[in-house]
Design a protein around this motif. Structure first.
Motif, mmCIF file in Angstrom:
data_model
loop_
_atom_site.group_PDB
_atom_site.id
_atom_site.type_symbol
_atom_site.label_atom_id
_atom_site.label_comp_id
_atom_site.label_asym_id
_atom_site.label_seq_id
_atom_site.Cartn_x
_atom_site.Cartn_y
_atom_site.Cartn_z
ATOM 1 N N HIS A 65 0.837 -1.174 0.333
ATOM 2 C CA HIS A 65 0.033 -0.059 0.121
ATOM 3 C C HIS A 65 1.001 1.205 -0.043
ATOM 4 C CE1 HIS A 65 -3.706 2.383 0.729
ATOM 5 N NE2 HIS A 65 -2.670 3.134 1.287
ATOM 6 N N THR A 66 1.044 1.748 -0.963
ATOM 7 C CA THR A 66 1.957 2.806 -1.296
ATOM 8 C C THR A 66 1.387 3.924 -2.110
ATOM 9 O OG1 THR A 66 4.307 3.131 -2.055
ATOM 10 C CG2 THR A 66 3.102 1.681 -3.339
ATOM 11 N N GLU A 67 2.229 5.252 -2.020
ATOM 12 C CA GLU A 67 1.833 6.227 -3.151
ATOM 13 C C GLU A 67 2.433 6.010 -4.517
ATOM 14 O OE1 GLU A 67 5.020 9.714 -2.537
ATOM 15 O OE2 GLU A 67 3.510 9.486 -0.593
ATOM 16 N N MET A 68 3.750 5.448 -4.402
ATOM 17 C CA MET A 68 4.197 5.346 -5.710
ATOM 18 C C MET A 68 4.985 3.829 -5.899
ATOM 19 S SD MET A 68 7.902 5.097 -6.617
ATOM 20 C CE MET A 68 8.576 5.117 -8.291
ATOM 21 N N LEU A 69 4.821 3.234 -7.026
ATOM 22 C CA LEU A 69 5.228 1.979 -7.369
ATOM 23 C C LEU A 69 6.245 1.813 -8.308
ATOM 24 C CD1 LEU A 69 2.767 -1.218 -7.215
ATOM 25 C CD2 LEU A 69 4.557 -0.889 -9.055
ATOM 26 N N SER A 70 7.474 1.155 -8.104
ATOM 27 C CA SER A 70 8.342 0.789 -9.143
ATOM 28 C C SER A 70 8.575 -0.588 -9.426
ATOM 29 C CB SER A 70 9.872 1.633 -8.450
ATOM 30 O OG SER A 70 10.048 0.925 -7.276
ATOM 31 N N ASP A 71 9.926 -0.695 -10.291
ATOM 32 C CA ASP A 71 10.280 -2.130 -10.647
ATOM 33 C C ASP A 71 10.198 -2.910 -9.526
ATOM 34 O OD1 ASP A 71 11.124 -2.082 -14.105
ATOM 35 O OD2 ASP A 71 10.704 -0.228 -12.814
ATOM 36 N N VAL B 216 6.617 -9.363 -6.684
ATOM 37 C CA VAL B 216 5.404 -9.840 -7.010
ATOM 38 C C VAL B 216 5.644 -11.109 -8.003
ATOM 39 C CG1 VAL B 216 3.376 -9.751 -8.638
ATOM 40 C CG2 VAL B 216 4.002 -7.889 -6.995
ATOM 41 N N GLN B 217 6.684 -10.994 -9.094
ATOM 42 C CA GLN B 217 6.941 -12.087 -9.963
ATOM 43 C C GLN B 217 7.758 -13.180 -9.276
ATOM 44 O OE1 GLN B 217 8.886 -9.859 -12.964
ATOM 45 N NE2 GLN B 217 7.214 -9.525 -14.031
ATOM 46 N N ARG B 218 8.293 -12.746 -8.156
ATOM 47 C CA ARG B 218 9.113 -13.707 -7.367
ATOM 48 C C ARG B 218 8.141 -14.628 -6.572
ATOM 49 N NH1 ARG B 218 14.696 -13.530 -7.250
ATOM 50 N NH2 ARG B 218 15.642 -11.998 -8.679
ATOM 51 N N GLY B 219 6.958 -14.110 -6.178
ATOM 52 C CA GLY B 219 6.199 -14.757 -5.256
ATOM 53 C C GLY B 219 6.113 -14.442 -3.741
ATOM 54 N N VAL B 220 6.957 -13.171 -3.529
ATOM 55 C CA VAL B 220 7.157 -12.571 -2.212
ATOM 56 C C VAL B 220 6.168 -11.865 -2.071
ATOM 57 C CG1 VAL B 220 8.754 -11.115 -1.061
ATOM 58 C CG2 VAL B 220 9.771 -12.745 -2.440
ATOM 59 N N ILE B 221 5.613 -10.981 -2.821
ATOM 60 C CA ILE B 221 4.518 -10.083 -2.657
ATOM 61 C C ILE B 221 3.011 -11.008 -3.113
ATOM 62 C CG2 ILE B 221 3.334 -7.890 -3.185
ATOM 63 C CD1 ILE B 221 6.231 -6.542 -3.317
ATOM 64 N N THR B 222 2.207 -11.208 -2.046
ATOM 65 C CA THR B 222 1.119 -11.997 -2.473
ATOM 66 C C THR B 222 -0.135 -11.014 -1.958
ATOM 67 O OG1 THR B 222 0.894 -13.175 -0.530
ATOM 68 C CG2 THR B 222 2.143 -14.081 -2.082
ATOM 69 N N GLY B 223 0.057 -10.201 -1.037
ATOM 70 C CA GLY B 223 -1.085 -9.430 -0.277
ATOM 71 C C GLY B 223 -2.134 -10.331 0.419
ATOM 72 N N ARG B 224 -1.562 -11.604 0.552
ATOM 73 C CA ARG B 224 -2.560 -12.374 1.342
ATOM 74 C C ARG B 224 -2.873 -12.123 2.872
ATOM 75 N NH1 ARG B 224 -0.874 -16.785 -2.021
ATOM 76 N NH2 ARG B 224 0.849 -17.070 -0.847
ATOM 77 N N ALA B 225 -1.721 -11.502 3.355
ATOM 78 C CA ALA B 225 -1.817 -11.247 4.741
ATOM 79 C C ALA B 225 -2.413 -9.872 5.123
ATOM 80 C CB ALA B 225 -0.435 -11.123 5.426
ATOM 81 N N PRO C 52 -6.961 -7.106 0.890
ATOM 82 C CA PRO C 52 -6.162 -8.092 0.568
ATOM 83 C C PRO C 52 -6.027 -8.464 -0.629
ATOM 84 C CG PRO C 52 -8.176 -8.779 1.625
ATOM 85 C CD PRO C 52 -8.147 -7.504 1.693
ATOM 86 N N GLN C 53 -4.856 -9.003 -1.180
ATOM 87 C CA GLN C 53 -4.453 -9.532 -2.518
ATOM 88 C C GLN C 53 -4.286 -8.246 -3.626
ATOM 89 O OE1 GLN C 53 -5.336 -13.551 -3.826
ATOM 90 N NE2 GLN C 53 -6.657 -13.489 -1.689
ATOM 91 N N LYS C 54 -4.587 -7.138 -3.261
ATOM 92 C CA LYS C 54 -4.415 -5.993 -4.031
ATOM 93 C C LYS C 54 -3.282 -5.139 -3.663
ATOM 94 C CE LYS C 54 -8.481 -6.004 -6.449
ATOM 95 N NZ LYS C 54 -8.506 -6.286 -7.894
ATOM 96 N N ILE C 55 -2.661 -4.524 -4.803
ATOM 97 C CA ILE C 55 -1.396 -3.994 -4.613
ATOM 98 C C ILE C 55 -1.749 -2.550 -5.120
ATOM 99 C CG2 ILE C 55 0.901 -3.521 -5.738
ATOM 100 C CD1 ILE C 55 0.904 -6.232 -6.744
ATOM 101 N N VAL C 56 -1.960 -1.827 -3.879
ATOM 102 C CA VAL C 56 -2.642 -0.511 -3.920
ATOM 103 C C VAL C 56 -1.575 0.728 -4.096
ATOM 104 C CG1 VAL C 56 -3.929 1.072 -2.772
ATOM 105 C CG2 VAL C 56 -4.406 -1.409 -2.595
ATOM 106 N N THR C 57 -1.754 1.699 -5.023
ATOM 107 C CA THR C 57 -0.773 2.470 -5.275
ATOM 108 C C THR C 57 -1.563 3.844 -6.041
ATOM 109 O OG1 THR C 57 1.565 3.253 -6.168
ATOM 110 C CG2 THR C 57 0.196 1.836 -7.629
ATOM 111 N N SER C 58 -0.788 5.047 -6.163
ATOM 112 C CA SER C 58 -1.484 6.178 -6.718
ATOM 113 C C SER C 58 -0.673 6.540 -8.073
ATOM 114 C CB SER C 58 -1.451 7.315 -5.923
ATOM 115 O OG SER C 58 -0.328 7.783 -5.856
ATOM 116 N N PHE C 59 0.477 6.129 -8.079
ATOM 117 C CA PHE C 59 1.203 6.277 -9.562
ATOM 118 C C PHE C 59 2.328 5.263 -9.658
ATOM 119 C CE2 PHE C 59 3.752 9.142 -6.896
ATOM 120 C CZ PHE C 59 4.921 9.049 -7.369
ATOM 121 N N LEU C 60 2.715 5.149 -10.791
ATOM 122 C CA LEU C 60 3.650 4.105 -11.242
ATOM 123 C C LEU C 60 4.792 4.827 -12.054
ATOM 124 C CD1 LEU C 60 1.912 1.430 -13.006
ATOM 125 C CD2 LEU C 60 2.348 1.310 -10.912
ATOM 126 N N LEU C 61 6.222 4.517 -11.410
ATOM 127 C CA LEU C 61 7.230 5.201 -12.381
ATOM 128 C C LEU C 61 8.257 4.135 -12.485
ATOM 129 C CD1 LEU C 61 8.343 7.630 -13.365
ATOM 130 C CD2 LEU C 61 9.123 8.391 -11.292
#
Length: 674
Positions: free
Chosen positions: A291-297, A303-312, A317-326
């Motif tokens: 849950h962040t204002e900004m999301l990067s590579d 996420v692709q490594r399975g570390v970020i799942t959002g299950r907890a 839950p399970q949503k990656i929440v952000t306000s902008f990508l860079l």
């Protein structure tokens, strides 16, 4: 009469014929229009259409909105406040046209968050047409602000949408970039929702570039084409922010921060090498959330490594929440039509109350300087405005109120090739305090972690001096003494060799124990440990009854010589707290190269293997330093301590003394021998 809906008239082409069933049409001033007058409406004027017109296919309405960038810009009037889309979503074709084809404009104010594209409107000579106000200062407008040709508004990012909606910061025109529409006529704001959501909902005039390379993101990012006055087709790659290579300092900071992040935590990260280093250090975690204002590579990688799942996660839950990508082109492609990604307004992502609803919220933010009381300067450099408040305070406060949350400020210990310490006695004149000393908890550099929460000024100053660069510690401590922050006889914390770094051990019960070098800032905790020992434990440790442990004694106990002495503490960790259970130390006697060994363990932690774990760790350190072995005086009745030595595997020589004491010598095996 049916309800009206605001639409824009076509630019540079004839207006469509009124269709049967249209009730009424109004001009921009609200005057009733005839069919003939509608047909002759000047290009760019607004129309209010009602009735059956709204039932026409949206694609027909869309086609009449398409125009060139110059035609769109001509609909902007003088003296209007114009918001430009943020970050990688800056509509650069419209921005360029505003400067090149906007000769009719005068006294227009330009506002935005940091943008990645050019900022031609702040060029010298355009002051009569444009005045920029930055909510966050980017590199493209920094010189203009320093030279007085543009303004800076210090504001929490969470507050900007409200300021816009309540028209304290009125937005007349929004220049944005969007994705192509879907089958229902909805475009996506793509990589930038942040404050743009509030702007497009509030502006009287919305002009949009439609770019097929803009990812279609989910969440609060959708906008119907009827809300847009004019559409400018473009096709160019979004600007990228490629992560810079990490150096040893970045990696050390990342590893320190990672020790504060438990499995199942929810992360907020920012832009830059430190955030990238922290994310890279979290690859062994599980079920992290975002849950962040900004999301990067770095987030995409986890996420692709399975570390970020959002299950907890405890919110969305399970949503990656952000306000902008860079980030990179790969990041934008990953975001396209990704249902796991939830784009939200800054009013949501940065609301401290929303942030606090996440258990184990870890907020990571950077700083330009921190003073010895814990004040954080993040928006000024050398007395000049450099960036902005952004979302730092929003997330620091939100994480502080989260159950198990940890607000973290991370920074390199020095600047200007090591000549300037970022840990400072006091902030320089003109420096702005973004995060107050009352809000700060963890401060991290490549030299360690300072936990300031619940600490007085003396304890804070010592903790911060300890994580400053070794070359600057003496000067910082002298400054602290001059300000009466610390004791006049306070010694300078020494640098500890890498072989003495923190180490995890397991007790016989399976309980984890953190073994780390003792710090000057541990003085109070060790004093507390000694004062809570039973009389029996005091007698065994000091071979007599000792009733007082003053500052002078405690300072000697925590003051280390990296060659001749070493002390480590055993800590139990619960949530974000360390409790010192025991301490062991040796001091080398130059006559025989043996370390005089002593250990003390809280009564409730005795007979659990804590002393054994400390001895084993000190053996590893002493061997690496070339120490020949240990020696100690042990009461004959202290069978527990004798058992610790006997289990050590060392060659023991035990000599009874005439005072009821054993003199124990434990030599290490020569190199190459077991």
């Amino acid at each position: 009469m049916r309800a009206t809906s605001k639409l824009a008239g076509p630019v540079g082409r004839a207006a469509p014929e009124l269709q049967p069933g249209i009730d009424v049409a109004y001009d921009g001033a609200g005057a009733l229009m005839s069919r003939q007058r509608w047909r002759s409406t000047p290009p760019g004027d607004y129309l209010y259409l009602t009735g059956m017109d709204l039932k026409l296919d949206w694609t027909q309405r869309y086609a009449h909105k398409v125009c060139t960038a110059a035609e769109a810009i001509h609909t902007i009037q003088r003296g209007r406040r114009i918001l430009i889309g943020s970050g990688a979503a800056e509509p650069t074709v419209l921005v360029d046209a505003m400067v090149v084809a906007g000769e009719h404009l005068a006294d227009n104010e330009i506002v935005h968050l940091m943008t990645e594209g050019p900022a031609p409107y702040v060029r010298p000579g355009l002051e009569g047409r444009f005045r920029h106000t930055a909510f966050f200062i980017g590199e493209n407008v920094r010189d203009a602000i320093h030279e007085g040709r543009a303004d800076f508004m210090p504001v929490f990012l969470s507050d900007i949408p409200r300021l816009i909606v309540e028209r304290r910061v009125r937005i007349d025109v929004a220049l944005i970039q969007v994705s192509p529409p879907d089958a229902h006529g909805f475009v996506s704001l793509g990589v930038s929702v942040d404050i743009v959501r509030a702007a497009v909902d509030s502006a009287g005039l919305v002009l949009a570039e439609v770019n097929p390379r803009m990812p279609r993101t989910h969440g609060d990012s959708f906008l119907h084409v009827d809300r847009i006055a004019h559409l400018v087709p473009v096709d160019y790659a979004l600007p990228e922010r490629i992560p810079e290579p990490l150096d040893a300092i970045d990696e050390a900071i990342g590893k320190h921060v990672a020790t504060l992040v438990p499995d199942g935590a929810t992360l907020q990260t920012g832009i830059g090498r430190i955030s990238h280093a922290v994310l890279a250090a979290l690859r062994d975690r599980s079920d992290l959330g975002v849950h962040t204002e900004m999301l990067s590579d770095g987030v995409m990688d986890l996420v692709q490594r399975g570390v970020i799942t959002g299950r907890a996660k405890t919110l969305l839950p399970q949503k990656i929440v952000t306000s902008f990508l860079l980030g990179s082109r790969e990041l934008y492609a990953w975001a396209h039509d990704n249902p796991a990604l939830e784009m939200r307004s800054s009013a949501f992502t940065n609301d401290p109350f929303t942030i606090a609803r996440h258990d184990r919220m870890i907020a990571l933010n950077s700083a330009l300087a921190v003073d010895l009381t814990g004040q954080v300067a993040s928006d000024t450099l050398s007395g000049k405005f450099f960036s902005g408040i952004g979302g730092q305070v929003d997330f620091i406060r939100g994480a502080a109120r989260s159950r198990g949350g940890k607000p973290i400020i991370a920074l390199r210990s020095t600047a200007k090739r090591g000549t300037v310490s970022r840990i400072r006695p006091a902030l320089e004149e003109g420096a702005g305090v973004v995060t107050s000393r009352g809000d700060v908890r963890y401060v991290v550099t490549e030299h360690g972690i300072a936990d300031l929460w619940g600490r007085n000024i003396r304890e804070r100053a010592l903790a911060l001096v300890e994580i400053a660069h070794p070359d600057h510690r003496a000067a910082l401590l002298d400054a602290a003494k001059q300000r009466r922050y610390v004791f006049p006889d306070q010694v300078v914390p020494r640098a500890v060799s890498p072989i003495s770094e923190a180490h995890l051990a397991r007790l016989r019960s399976g309980e984890a124990l953190l073994l780390r070098p003792v710090r000057l800032s541990d003085e109070g905790a060790l004093q507390d440990l000694l004062y809570h020992l039973s009389d029996e434990s005091i007698y065994r440790r000091f071979l007599g009854f000792k009733r007082a442990h003053p500052h002078e004694e405690m300072q000697r106990l925590v003051n280390l010589d990296d060659e001749l002495s070493m002390g480590i503490v055993a800590c139990a960790r619960e949530e974000d707290r360390e409790t010192i259970l025991a301490m062991a130390r040796y001091d080398v006697d130059p006559k025989d190269n043996l370390g005089d060994f002593a250990v003390v363990v809280r009564d409730e932690a005795q007979r659990k293997g804590v002393g054994t774990a400390l001895l084993r760790r000190l053996i590893e350190i002493a061997k690496a330093r070339g120490v020949a072995g240990f020696k100690a005086d042990v009461l004959m009745e202290n069978k527990a301590m004798m058992s610790v030595f006997q289990r050590s595997g060392l060659q023991l020589v035990v000599t009874p003394e005439g005072t009821g004491v054993y003199h124990v010598v434990a030599r290490f095996a020569p190199p190459g021998k077991p």
